[in-house]
Design a protein around this motif. Structure first.
Motif, short mmCIF file in Angstrom:
data_model
loop_
_atom_site.label_atom_id
_atom_site.label_comp_id
_atom_site.label_asym_id
_atom_site.label_seq_id
_atom_site.Cartn_x
_atom_site.Cartn_y
_atom_site.Cartn_z
N ALA A 119 4.31 -5.32 -19.17
CA ALA A 119 4.35 -6.51 -18.32
C ALA A 119 3.38 -6.35 -17.16
CB ALA A 119 5.77 -6.74 -17.79
N LYS A 120 2.72 -7.44 -16.78
CA LYS A 120 1.83 -7.40 -15.63
C LYS A 120 2.63 -7.17 -14.36
CE LYS A 120 -1.93 -10.20 -17.38
NZ LYS A 120 -2.81 -11.34 -17.14
N VAL A 121 2.09 -6.33 -13.48
CA VAL A 121 2.75 -6.07 -12.20
C VAL A 121 1.80 -6.41 -11.06
CG1 VAL A 121 4.28 -4.27 -13.07
CG2 VAL A 121 2.07 -3.63 -12.15
N HIS A 122 2.39 -6.93 -10.02
CA HIS A 122 1.70 -7.12 -8.74
C HIS A 122 2.74 -6.81 -7.67
CE1 HIS A 122 -1.19 -8.47 -5.82
NE2 HIS A 122 -0.20 -9.10 -5.21
N ILE A 123 2.54 -5.71 -7.01
CA ILE A 123 3.50 -5.23 -6.02
C ILE A 123 2.80 -5.09 -4.68
CG2 ILE A 123 5.05 -3.34 -5.35
CD1 ILE A 123 5.23 -2.72 -8.42
N VAL A 124 3.42 -5.62 -3.64
CA VAL A 124 2.97 -5.38 -2.28
C VAL A 124 4.14 -4.74 -1.56
CG1 VAL A 124 2.07 -6.39 -0.16
CG2 VAL A 124 1.42 -7.38 -2.37
N ALA A 155 -2.99 1.28 2.46
CA ALA A 155 -3.68 1.08 3.74
C ALA A 155 -2.69 1.26 4.89
CB ALA A 155 -4.30 -0.31 3.80
N VAL A 156 -3.03 2.16 5.80
CA VAL A 156 -2.21 2.39 6.99
C VAL A 156 -2.77 1.53 8.11
CG1 VAL A 156 -1.45 4.10 8.69
CG2 VAL A 156 -1.66 4.74 6.28
N SER A 157 -1.87 0.85 8.83
CA SER A 157 -2.28 0.00 9.96
C SER A 157 -2.98 0.84 11.02
CB SER A 157 -1.07 -0.71 10.56
OG SER A 157 -0.17 0.24 11.09
N ARG A 158 -3.79 0.21 11.84
CA ARG A 158 -4.54 0.92 12.88
C ARG A 158 -3.62 1.61 13.88
NH1 ARG A 158 -9.09 2.40 10.88
NH2 ARG A 158 -9.97 0.71 9.70
N ASP A 159 -2.42 1.03 14.11
CA ASP A 159 -1.49 1.69 15.04
C ASP A 159 -0.68 2.80 14.36
OD1 ASP A 159 0.49 0.35 13.56
OD2 ASP A 159 1.08 -0.97 15.22
N GLY A 160 -0.85 2.96 13.03
CA GLY A 160 -0.20 4.04 12.30
C GLY A 160 1.28 3.84 12.02
N LYS A 161 1.81 2.65 12.29
CA LYS A 161 3.25 2.43 12.14
C LYS A 161 3.66 1.89 10.78
CE LYS A 161 4.00 1.73 17.06
NZ LYS A 161 4.43 0.80 18.10
N THR A 162 2.73 1.23 10.08
CA THR A 162 3.06 0.66 8.78
C THR A 162 2.01 1.05 7.74
OG1 THR A 162 1.93 -1.42 9.25
CG2 THR A 162 4.29 -1.33 9.75
N ARG A 163 2.44 1.04 6.50
CA ARG A 163 1.56 1.32 5.37
C ARG A 163 1.84 0.26 4.32
NH1 ARG A 163 1.83 4.67 0.60
NH2 ARG A 163 3.98 5.09 1.11
N THR A 164 0.79 -0.36 3.81
CA THR A 164 0.94 -1.37 2.77
C THR A 164 0.30 -0.85 1.49
OG1 THR A 164 0.84 -3.12 4.43
CG2 THR A 164 0.46 -3.77 2.14
N VAL A 165 1.07 -0.87 0.41
CA VAL A 165 0.57 -0.43 -0.89
C VAL A 165 0.55 -1.65 -1.80
CG1 VAL A 165 0.89 1.10 -2.86
CG2 VAL A 165 1.53 1.87 -0.55
N THR A 166 -0.65 -2.02 -2.26
CA THR A 166 -0.82 -3.14 -3.17
C THR A 166 -1.19 -2.59 -4.54
OG1 THR A 166 -1.60 -4.50 -1.33
CG2 THR A 166 -2.04 -5.32 -3.56
N SER A 167 -0.30 -2.80 -5.52
CA SER A 167 -0.49 -2.27 -6.87
C SER A 167 -0.63 -3.41 -7.86
CB SER A 167 0.71 -1.42 -7.29
OG SER A 167 0.97 -0.41 -6.35
N THR A 168 -1.59 -3.27 -8.78
CA THR A 168 -1.76 -4.26 -9.85
C THR A 168 -2.00 -3.52 -11.16
OG1 THR A 168 -4.13 -4.43 -9.42
CG2 THR A 168 -2.72 -6.05 -8.35
N GLY A 169 -1.63 -4.17 -12.25
CA GLY A 169 -1.83 -3.58 -13.58
C GLY A 169 -0.68 -3.95 -14.48
N VAL A 170 -0.28 -2.98 -15.32
CA VAL A 170 0.84 -3.20 -16.23
C VAL A 170 1.83 -2.04 -16.09
CG1 VAL A 170 -0.47 -4.55 -17.91
CG2 VAL A 170 -0.33 -2.07 -18.17
N ASN A 171 3.11 -2.34 -16.38
CA ASN A 171 4.13 -1.30 -16.34
C ASN A 171 4.32 -0.70 -17.73
OD1 ASN A 171 5.77 -3.12 -17.75
ND2 ASN A 171 6.95 -3.70 -15.94
N ALA A 172 5.28 0.19 -17.88
CA ALA A 172 5.53 0.88 -19.15
C ALA A 172 5.91 -0.08 -20.28
CB ALA A 172 6.61 1.94 -18.96
#
Length: 162
Positions: free
Chosen positions: A151-156, A131-148
């Motif tokens: 292990a469970k992952v939750h990344i912001v 998600a890109v902020s309305r002012d276009g200056k930041t982007r937040t990526v929220t990832s969930t699931g499992v890695n290789a």
């Protein structure tokens, strides 16, 4: 006036042939995801950790889709690189350089949000919202699931536009 009809016909035909490409370019240029993004490690949260030492993602127009290239350094300084090109067609597209997943499909949720479905061996292993902020200056990526490693992952991940 009749001698202008063939000219108008040719101009109209050229406009029809050029229009689809122009529309794709116009849509891509208005996509707030396009550009270069640097991970702000201090504002990001990685579970499990540790986070990468650095990471830069470039989103660029590629045909009718978007090419995403991410390079950086892992927690121990080792080079990292992931790349893929996707169209918003609901199909899986190959990913190179990532141990966690080897295919991705995308869906645009709104003008500033893209949903990524990440797969390995045909099975969904992660989902991510970018998600890109309305002012276009930041982007937040929220990832969930499992890695290789399973292990469970939750990344912001918080990214700043460069």
């Amino acid at each position: 006036m009749k001698h202008f009809r063939p000219v108008i016909g040719v101009v109209g035909l050229v406009a029809l042939l050029v229009s689809p490409a122009a529309v794709v370019r116009a849509q891509a240029q208005s996509d707030p995801h396009l550009g270069t993004w640097a991970l702000n490690v201090s504002r990001s949260k990685y579970t499990p950790g540790p986070p990468p030492a650095s990471q830069t993602s470039v989103y660029a127009v590629e045909g009718a889709g978007i090419k995403v290239t991410t390079k950086g350094q892992g927690p121990l300084g080792q080079p990292t690189s992931t790349a893929f090109t996707v169209a918003f067609d609901g199909k899986d597209h190959p990913v190179t350089g990532n141990a966690d997943y080897n295919a991705v499909s995308v869906k645009r949720l709104d003008s500033h949000t893209i949903e990524f479905t990440r797969k390995k061996g045909g099975q969904v292993v992660q989902t991510a919202l970018s998600a890109v902020s309305r002012d276009g200056k930041t982007r937040t990526v929220t990832s969930t699931g499992v890695n290789a490693r399973g292990a469970k992952v939750h990344i912001v991940g918080q990214y700043d536009r460069k």
